[in-house]
Scaffold this motif. Structure first.
Motif, mmCIF file in Angstrom:
data_model
loop_
_atom_site.group_PDB
_atom_site.id
_atom_site.type_symbol
_atom_site.label_atom_id
_atom_site.label_comp_id
_atom_site.label_asym_id
_atom_site.label_seq_id
_atom_site.Cartn_x
_atom_site.Cartn_y
_atom_site.Cartn_z
ATOM 1 N N ILE A 115 0.698 -1.399 -0.036
ATOM 2 C CA ILE A 115 -0.010 0.164 0.124
ATOM 3 C C ILE A 115 0.775 1.171 0.042
ATOM 4 O O ILE A 115 0.592 2.239 -0.851
ATOM 5 C CB ILE A 115 -1.127 -0.112 1.143
ATOM 6 N N GLY A 116 1.774 1.306 0.840
ATOM 7 C CA GLY A 116 2.898 2.290 0.955
ATOM 8 C C GLY A 116 3.497 2.635 -0.580
ATOM 9 O O GLY A 116 3.733 3.900 -0.966
ATOM 10 N N PHE A 117 3.935 1.416 -1.128
ATOM 11 C CA PHE A 117 4.433 1.742 -2.701
ATOM 12 C C PHE A 117 3.509 2.501 -3.491
ATOM 13 O O PHE A 117 3.874 2.968 -4.361
ATOM 14 C CB PHE A 117 5.154 0.413 -2.848
ATOM 15 N N VAL A 118 2.263 1.847 -3.546
ATOM 16 C CA VAL A 118 1.366 2.375 -4.458
ATOM 17 C C VAL A 118 0.900 3.769 -4.282
ATOM 18 O O VAL A 118 0.968 4.675 -5.099
ATOM 19 C CB VAL A 118 0.132 1.620 -4.329
ATOM 20 N N LEU A 119 0.829 4.028 -2.807
ATOM 21 C CA LEU A 119 0.748 5.646 -2.369
ATOM 22 C C LEU A 119 1.768 6.256 -2.656
ATOM 23 O O LEU A 119 1.712 7.660 -3.524
ATOM 24 C CB LEU A 119 0.197 5.489 -1.160
ATOM 25 N N GLY A 120 3.023 5.785 -2.710
ATOM 26 C CA GLY A 120 4.244 6.577 -2.894
ATOM 27 C C GLY A 120 4.508 6.803 -4.367
ATOM 28 O O GLY A 120 4.720 7.934 -4.899
ATOM 29 N N ALA A 121 3.993 5.723 -5.043
ATOM 30 C CA ALA A 121 4.254 5.971 -6.687
ATOM 31 C C ALA A 121 3.153 7.217 -7.159
ATOM 32 O O ALA A 121 3.361 8.035 -7.988
ATOM 33 C CB ALA A 121 3.677 4.623 -7.313
ATOM 34 N N LEU A 122 1.960 7.278 -6.465
ATOM 35 C CA LEU A 122 1.099 8.349 -6.669
ATOM 36 C C LEU A 122 1.405 9.666 -6.381
ATOM 37 O O LEU A 122 1.491 10.890 -6.972
ATOM 38 C CB LEU A 122 -0.212 7.986 -6.165
ATOM 39 N N ALA A 123 2.090 9.686 -5.113
ATOM 40 C CA ALA A 123 2.747 10.817 -4.544
ATOM 41 C C ALA A 123 3.917 11.480 -5.386
ATOM 42 O O ALA A 123 3.911 12.750 -5.517
ATOM 43 C CB ALA A 123 3.028 10.797 -3.065
ATOM 44 N N VAL A 124 4.675 10.523 -5.713
ATOM 45 C CA VAL A 124 5.926 11.043 -6.555
ATOM 46 C C VAL A 124 5.247 11.538 -7.953
ATOM 47 O O VAL A 124 5.809 12.615 -8.416
ATOM 48 C CB VAL A 124 7.106 9.853 -6.806
ATOM 49 N N SER A 125 4.420 10.636 -8.528
ATOM 50 C CA SER A 125 3.754 11.182 -10.060
ATOM 51 C C SER A 125 3.234 12.488 -9.677
ATOM 52 O O SER A 125 3.340 13.511 -10.679
ATOM 53 C CB SER A 125 3.154 10.128 -10.578
ATOM 54 N N GLY A 126 2.707 12.772 -8.811
ATOM 55 C CA GLY A 126 1.956 14.127 -8.500
ATOM 56 C C GLY A 126 2.821 15.207 -8.354
ATOM 57 O O GLY A 126 2.739 16.337 -8.882
ATOM 58 N N TRP A 127 3.826 14.978 -7.647
ATOM 59 C CA TRP A 127 4.936 15.734 -7.286
ATOM 60 C C TRP A 127 5.621 16.337 -8.771
ATOM 61 O O TRP A 127 5.962 17.162 -9.143
ATOM 62 C CB TRP A 127 6.228 15.495 -6.595
ATOM 63 N N ILE A 128 5.996 15.195 -9.265
ATOM 64 C CA ILE A 128 6.734 15.594 -10.985
ATOM 65 C C ILE A 128 5.614 16.140 -11.675
ATOM 66 O O ILE A 128 6.321 17.191 -12.488
ATOM 67 C CB ILE A 128 7.230 14.085 -11.417
ATOM 68 N N PHE A 129 4.648 15.838 -11.860
ATOM 69 C CA PHE A 129 3.834 16.461 -12.863
ATOM 70 C C PHE A 129 2.879 17.662 -12.391
ATOM 71 O O PHE A 129 1.916 18.041 -12.938
ATOM 72 C CB PHE A 129 2.772 15.461 -13.499
ATOM 73 N N GLU A 130 3.246 18.265 -11.167
ATOM 74 C CA GLU A 130 2.395 19.274 -10.652
ATOM 75 C C GLU A 130 2.312 20.672 -11.488
ATOM 76 O O GLU A 130 1.410 21.213 -11.521
ATOM 77 C CB GLU A 130 2.845 19.591 -9.310
ATOM 78 N N TYR A 131 3.487 20.945 -12.385
ATOM 79 C CA TYR A 131 3.611 22.142 -13.163
ATOM 80 C C TYR A 131 2.789 21.614 -14.493
ATOM 81 O O TYR A 131 2.924 22.513 -15.450
ATOM 82 C CB TYR A 131 4.932 22.488 -13.141
ATOM 83 N N TYR A 132 2.233 20.806 -14.732
ATOM 84 C CA TYR A 132 1.708 20.407 -16.124
ATOM 85 C C TYR A 132 0.083 20.263 -16.064
ATOM 86 O O TYR A 132 -0.684 19.985 -17.037
ATOM 87 C CB TYR A 132 1.980 18.829 -16.796
ATOM 88 N N ARG A 133 -0.631 20.472 -14.875
ATOM 89 C CA ARG A 133 -1.877 20.679 -14.603
ATOM 90 C C ARG A 133 -2.178 21.544 -13.568
ATOM 91 O O ARG A 133 -1.420 22.036 -12.760
ATOM 92 C CB ARG A 133 -2.641 19.225 -14.418
ATOM 93 N N GLY A 134 -3.529 21.977 -13.334
ATOM 94 C CA GLY A 134 -3.751 22.965 -12.471
ATOM 95 C C GLY A 134 -3.637 24.337 -12.717
ATOM 96 O O GLY A 134 -3.177 24.975 -13.812
ATOM 97 N N GLU A 135 -3.600 25.129 -11.644
ATOM 98 C CA GLU A 135 -3.195 26.487 -11.508
ATOM 99 C C GLU A 135 -1.948 26.951 -12.023
ATOM 100 O O GLU A 135 -1.754 27.858 -12.607
ATOM 101 C CB GLU A 135 -3.511 27.057 -10.069
ATOM 102 N N TYR A 136 -0.541 26.028 -11.832
ATOM 103 C CA TYR A 136 0.572 26.324 -12.168
ATOM 104 C C TYR A 136 1.225 25.671 -13.458
ATOM 105 O O TYR A 136 2.233 25.771 -13.733
ATOM 106 C CB TYR A 136 1.703 26.059 -11.097
ATOM 107 N N ALA A 137 0.012 25.349 -14.345
ATOM 108 C CA ALA A 137 0.422 24.483 -15.399
ATOM 109 C C ALA A 137 1.239 25.643 -16.531
ATOM 110 O O ALA A 137 0.701 26.953 -16.659
ATOM 111 C CB ALA A 137 -0.780 23.943 -16.145
ATOM 112 N N HIS A 138 2.185 24.879 -17.097
ATOM 113 C CA HIS A 138 2.681 25.780 -18.448
ATOM 114 C C HIS A 138 3.188 24.957 -19.351
ATOM 115 O O HIS A 138 2.830 24.157 -19.769
ATOM 116 C CB HIS A 138 4.129 26.788 -17.713
#
Length: 138
Positions: A115-138
């Protein structure tokens, strides 16, 4: 970057002098003294030397910055300094999932580790792609 190289160089020289003195004072050569502190000081010395060499090597290859020149003006350093990201919640979630994985390792709960590895993969991918979606997308 010459001043940074000099600062780390002075720190390296200080640690080169302090490390053997610490070893001698704590009698690490005898039966049971402090090898941990001596090892930490030696590793710190080597790391400072590594940073000194890196900064010294690159300082010679770079154009001098205004703060490195004696005739540099304050106005020369004006302008954009770089990109500084806004606040982010993703490092918190990455740390939380790492905490879950470490806890699962400590209590030998393989299902919690998965469960930790699955949640970790989601958290890391969210951190990596945070500038590609949402308010700060460019």
């Amino acid at each position: 970057m010459k001043i940074e190289a000099w600062i780390f160089g002075v720190t390296t020289v200080f640690l080169v002098l302090v490390s053997p003195a610490y070893w001698f004072i704590t009698d690490a050569g005898d039966s049971g003294a402090d090898w941990t502190g001596t090892s930490a000081l030696v590793m710190t010395t080597l790391l400072c030397a590594m940073v000194t060499l890196y900064l010294g090597f690159h300082a010679g290859r770079m154009d001098a910055r205004p703060e490195d020149r004696k005739d540099g003006e304050i106005a020369e350093g004006a302008g954009e300094l770089g990109f500084f990201p806004p606040y982010s919640w993703w490092p918190l979630w990455c740390a939380a999932t790492l905490g879950i994985i470490v806890f699962a390792t400590a209590v030998l709960a393989w299902w919690l580790m998965i469960i930790g590895f699955v949640l970790g993969a989601l958290a890391v991918s969210g951190w990596i792609f945070e500038y590609y979606r949402g308010e700060y997308a460019h």
